[in-house]
Design a protein around this motif. Structure first.
Motif, mmCIF file in Angstrom:
data_model
loop_
_atom_site.group_PDB
_atom_site.id
_atom_site.type_symbol
_atom_site.label_atom_id
_atom_site.label_comp_id
_atom_site.label_asym_id
_atom_site.label_seq_id
_atom_site.Cartn_x
_atom_site.Cartn_y
_atom_site.Cartn_z
ATOM 1 N N ILE A 117 0.840 -1.200 0.000
ATOM 2 C CA ILE A 117 0.000 0.000 0.000
ATOM 3 C C ILE A 117 0.878 1.254 0.000
ATOM 4 O O ILE A 117 0.621 2.218 -0.718
ATOM 5 N N ALA A 118 1.937 1.210 0.804
ATOM 6 C CA ALA A 118 2.786 2.382 1.005
ATOM 7 C C ALA A 118 3.475 2.837 -0.279
ATOM 8 O O ALA A 118 3.653 4.042 -0.501
ATOM 9 N N LYS A 119 3.865 1.888 -1.138
ATOM 10 C CA LYS A 119 4.610 2.305 -2.333
ATOM 11 C C LYS A 119 3.749 3.171 -3.256
ATOM 12 O O LYS A 119 4.253 4.115 -3.877
ATOM 13 N N PHE A 120 2.456 2.899 -3.312
ATOM 14 C CA PHE A 120 1.574 3.736 -4.123
ATOM 15 C C PHE A 120 1.250 5.051 -3.406
ATOM 16 O O PHE A 120 1.085 6.079 -4.059
ATOM 17 N N CYS A 121 1.178 5.004 -2.077
ATOM 18 C CA CYS A 121 0.967 6.245 -1.315
ATOM 19 C C CYS A 121 2.115 7.221 -1.561
ATOM 20 O O CYS A 121 1.897 8.435 -1.697
ATOM 21 N N LEU A 122 3.343 6.696 -1.630
ATOM 22 C CA LEU A 122 4.499 7.558 -1.882
ATOM 23 C C LEU A 122 4.433 8.155 -3.285
ATOM 24 O O LEU A 122 4.745 9.338 -3.475
ATOM 25 N N ILE A 123 4.013 7.371 -4.261
ATOM 26 C CA ILE A 123 3.877 7.877 -5.633
ATOM 27 C C ILE A 123 2.865 9.017 -5.676
ATOM 28 O O ILE A 123 3.088 10.056 -6.308
ATOM 29 N N PHE A 124 1.732 8.863 -4.977
ATOM 30 C CA PHE A 124 0.716 9.916 -4.933
ATOM 31 C C PHE A 124 1.288 11.182 -4.297
ATOM 32 O O PHE A 124 1.052 12.285 -4.779
ATOM 33 N N ALA A 125 2.031 11.006 -3.206
ATOM 34 C CA ALA A 125 2.601 12.154 -2.497
ATOM 35 C C ALA A 125 3.631 12.877 -3.370
ATOM 36 O O ALA A 125 3.644 14.115 -3.438
ATOM 37 N N LEU A 126 4.500 12.112 -4.032
ATOM 38 C CA LEU A 126 5.530 12.721 -4.884
ATOM 39 C C LEU A 126 4.906 13.424 -6.088
ATOM 40 O O LEU A 126 5.370 14.495 -6.491
ATOM 41 N N ALA A 127 3.852 12.830 -6.649
ATOM 42 C CA ALA A 127 3.161 13.470 -7.768
ATOM 43 C C ALA A 127 2.595 14.820 -7.342
ATOM 44 O O ALA A 127 2.649 15.804 -8.096
ATOM 45 N N GLY A 128 2.066 14.869 -6.114
ATOM 46 C CA GLY A 128 1.542 16.126 -5.593
ATOM 47 C C GLY A 128 2.633 17.165 -5.389
ATOM 48 O O GLY A 128 2.473 18.337 -5.752
ATOM 49 N N LEU A 129 3.765 16.731 -4.821
ATOM 50 C CA LEU A 129 4.884 17.652 -4.585
ATOM 51 C C LEU A 129 5.470 18.164 -5.902
ATOM 52 O O LEU A 129 5.722 19.357 -6.069
ATOM 53 N N PHE A 130 5.692 17.249 -6.834
ATOM 54 C CA PHE A 130 6.394 17.590 -8.066
ATOM 55 C C PHE A 130 5.477 18.200 -9.128
ATOM 56 O O PHE A 130 5.933 18.531 -10.226
ATOM 57 N N SER A 131 4.190 18.327 -8.829
ATOM 58 C CA SER A 131 3.272 18.911 -9.807
ATOM 59 C C SER A 131 3.605 20.381 -10.070
ATOM 60 O O SER A 131 3.222 20.942 -11.093
ATOM 61 N N ASN A 132 4.338 20.983 -9.143
ATOM 62 C CA ASN A 132 4.867 22.332 -9.360
ATOM 63 C C ASN A 132 6.168 22.219 -10.155
ATOM 64 O O ASN A 132 7.135 21.609 -9.696
ATOM 65 N N ASN A 133 6.202 22.782 -11.353
ATOM 66 C CA ASN A 133 7.351 22.633 -12.253
ATOM 67 C C ASN A 133 8.680 23.015 -11.619
ATOM 68 O O ASN A 133 9.720 22.449 -11.936
ATOM 69 N N ASP A 134 8.652 24.002 -10.727
ATOM 70 C CA ASP A 134 9.900 24.543 -10.175
ATOM 71 C C ASP A 134 10.279 23.923 -8.836
ATOM 72 O O ASP A 134 11.291 24.322 -8.241
ATOM 73 N N PHE A 135 9.500 22.964 -8.353
ATOM 74 C CA PHE A 135 9.727 22.448 -7.001
ATOM 75 C C PHE A 135 11.137 21.882 -6.832
ATOM 76 O O PHE A 135 11.831 22.199 -5.859
ATOM 77 N N LEU A 136 11.589 21.058 -7.768
ATOM 78 C CA LEU A 136 12.884 20.385 -7.629
ATOM 79 C C LEU A 136 14.058 21.218 -8.141
ATOM 80 O O LEU A 136 15.182 20.723 -8.229
ATOM 81 N N GLN A 137 13.796 22.469 -8.460
ATOM 82 C CA GLN A 137 14.884 23.356 -8.886
ATOM 83 C C GLN A 137 15.612 23.955 -7.691
ATOM 84 O O GLN A 137 16.679 24.548 -7.845
ATOM 85 N N LYS A 138 15.030 23.777 -6.513
ATOM 86 C CA LYS A 138 15.648 24.294 -5.283
ATOM 87 C C LYS A 138 16.254 23.144 -4.495
ATOM 88 O O LYS A 138 15.618 22.111 -4.290
ATOM 89 N N ASN A 139 17.494 23.323 -4.039
ATOM 90 C CA ASN A 139 18.192 22.278 -3.296
ATOM 91 C C ASN A 139 17.449 21.894 -2.021
ATOM 92 O O ASN A 139 17.443 20.722 -1.622
ATOM 93 N N LYS A 140 16.807 22.871 -1.399
ATOM 94 C CA LYS A 140 16.054 22.608 -0.164
ATOM 95 C C LYS A 140 14.930 21.613 -0.432
ATOM 96 O O LYS A 140 14.703 20.682 0.353
ATOM 97 N N ASN A 141 14.252 21.780 -1.541
ATOM 98 C CA ASN A 141 13.136 20.897 -1.871
ATOM 99 C C ASN A 141 13.605 19.497 -2.265
ATOM 100 O O ASN A 141 12.913 18.503 -1.999
ATOM 101 N N ILE A 142 14.770 19.425 -2.894
ATOM 102 C CA ILE A 142 15.350 18.107 -3.205
ATOM 103 C C ILE A 142 15.643 17.374 -1.905
ATOM 104 O O ILE A 142 15.363 16.170 -1.768
ATOM 105 N N PHE A 143 16.191 18.092 -0.945
ATOM 106 C CA PHE A 143 16.516 17.518 0.360
ATOM 107 C C PHE A 143 15.244 17.025 1.062
ATOM 108 O O PHE A 143 15.211 15.935 1.636
#
Length: 367
Positions: A117-143
């Motif tokens: 169950i958890a592996k799909f929960c993580l995919i949903f969470a990451l999709a939500g976080l990364f839905s912002n195009n610029d989210f992973l452009q900041k080192n803080k957000n990568i961390f």
């Protein structure tokens, strides 16, 4: 229904049902001998698998009607739900151990594997976080992303369950790449990851034994190398067309976990190379169509969601087949939609329902 008017949706539904029904047949074929021997009921695993398929279809239908934008709205909740399930494994009285690992929770007569169950929960969470195009452009957000994924991976590793850890870890990397993380970030991480993998192997003797068994299973054919040798016997014995359905020799107490993690070996033995090729083609069609829906999705969140779900199916199929054919060191991982296990069936089919909902939205926009 809009779903049935969409070609991609029809292909996904047909492939999912074909795999699930085929799984029911193969679980029976791989287990009727041992089921009768140990449970005095040759239909023991068959009945459980049928229940799993029915529950899975219910989950698929429900998730296909849930608007995908709700997943984005509550993506943090999904992360928390997955985290809670993983923590329940360590709660005395709820946890259930088998073969030296505590990977299940027991609720009355019902047992489930939280990591599925958890592996799909993580995919949903990451999709939500990364839905912002610029989210992973900041080192803080990568961390932050690494911490969120790392917590899941650590908890699954502590069960221990290296197979799901590897599957989820690769899916996590895939999501990071899709999310737009810079490639040089992975170059920096290569050395620490290699060191960590070496440490994980050294601190658990059974992992080192599995690697030795992978390199030379005949060095200890009655212990660590036994399962791989029996799996290769099954695959080699199948030849081009197989020995025939329900005629497996290895399923008669020779190959452990023949109804679950090593069911592909029984498929190869009974249906041969031709049967395996057809099965792989069905998987490829399913995965390709899910990715196709992801490409056509109307927003970034839906796209990431579909690609994440497709990636988990793809990675898990590759690892399972690689293990049973001796291409990588042995590790237990179910074959999606086919291996015995109600939890796995439910979560995979429910995830397919999510993809169908995205496909339905695409169909509405096109009309």
């Amino acid at each position: 229904m809009n779903i049935l008017k969409n070609r991609d949706s029809i292909v996904i539904i047909v492939c999912t049902l074909l795999l699930s029904i085929f799984g029911v047949v193969m679980v029976y074929s791989a287990s009727f001998y041992t089921s009768e021997l140990y449970f005095a009921d040759k239909f023991f695993y068959l009945k459980k698998q049928i229940v799993g398929v029915v529950i899975g279809i219910i989950g698929l239908i429900i998730t296909s009607f849930v608007p995908s934008h709700l997943y984005k709205k509550f993506y943090i909740i999904f992360y928390i739900i997955g985290l809670v399930f993983l923590l329940l494994v360590f709660v005395p009285g709820l946890s259930k151990s088998s073969y030296g690992a505590t990977r299940w929770i027991q609720l009355g007569s019902i047992s489930m594997q939280p990591s599925e169950i958890a592996k799909f929960c993580l995919i949903f969470a990451l999709a939500g976080l990364f839905s912002n195009n610029d989210f992973l452009q900041k080192n803080k957000n990568i961390f932050i992303s690494l911490i969120l994924g790392g917590i899941y991976l650590l908890l699954i590793m502590l069960e221990p369950n290296m197979s799901i850890t590897i599957c989820l870890g690769l899916s996590f990397v895939f999501m990071l790449l899709l999310g737009g993380v810079k490639l040089r970030f992975f170059a920096i991480m290569v050395i620490p990851v290699i060191i960590l993998c070496i440490i994980l192997v050294l601190i658990e003797p059974y992992r080192l034994k599995r690697i030795i068994a992978f390199i030379d299973p005949w060095k200890n054919p009655l212990a660590e190398g036994y399962q791989l040798i029996q799996s290769l016997y099954a695959i080699g014995g199948g030849g081009l067309f197989g020995v025939g359905l329900f005629n497996s020799r290895q399923a008669r107490q020779f190959l452990p976990f023949s109804e679950s993690d090593f069911i592909f070996s029984i498929i190869a033995e009974e249906l041969g190379l031709i049967g395996c090729a057809v099965l792989i083609i069905v998987y490829l069609i399913l995965i390709f169509t899910i990715f196709k829906v992801g490409i056509k999705a109307k927003n970034r969140f839906q796209s990431l969601l579909c690609f994440g779900i497709g990636a988990i199916i793809c990675i898990q199929v590759i690892i399972n087949i690689a293990v049973v054919t001796g291409s990588i060191p042995p590790t237990g991982l179910p074959l999606p939609f086919i291996s015995a296990g109600s939890t796995s069936l439910f979560v995979f089919m429910s995830a397919i329902g999510v993809v169908l909902n995205v496909s339905k939205q695409i169909s509405k926009d096109e009309n």
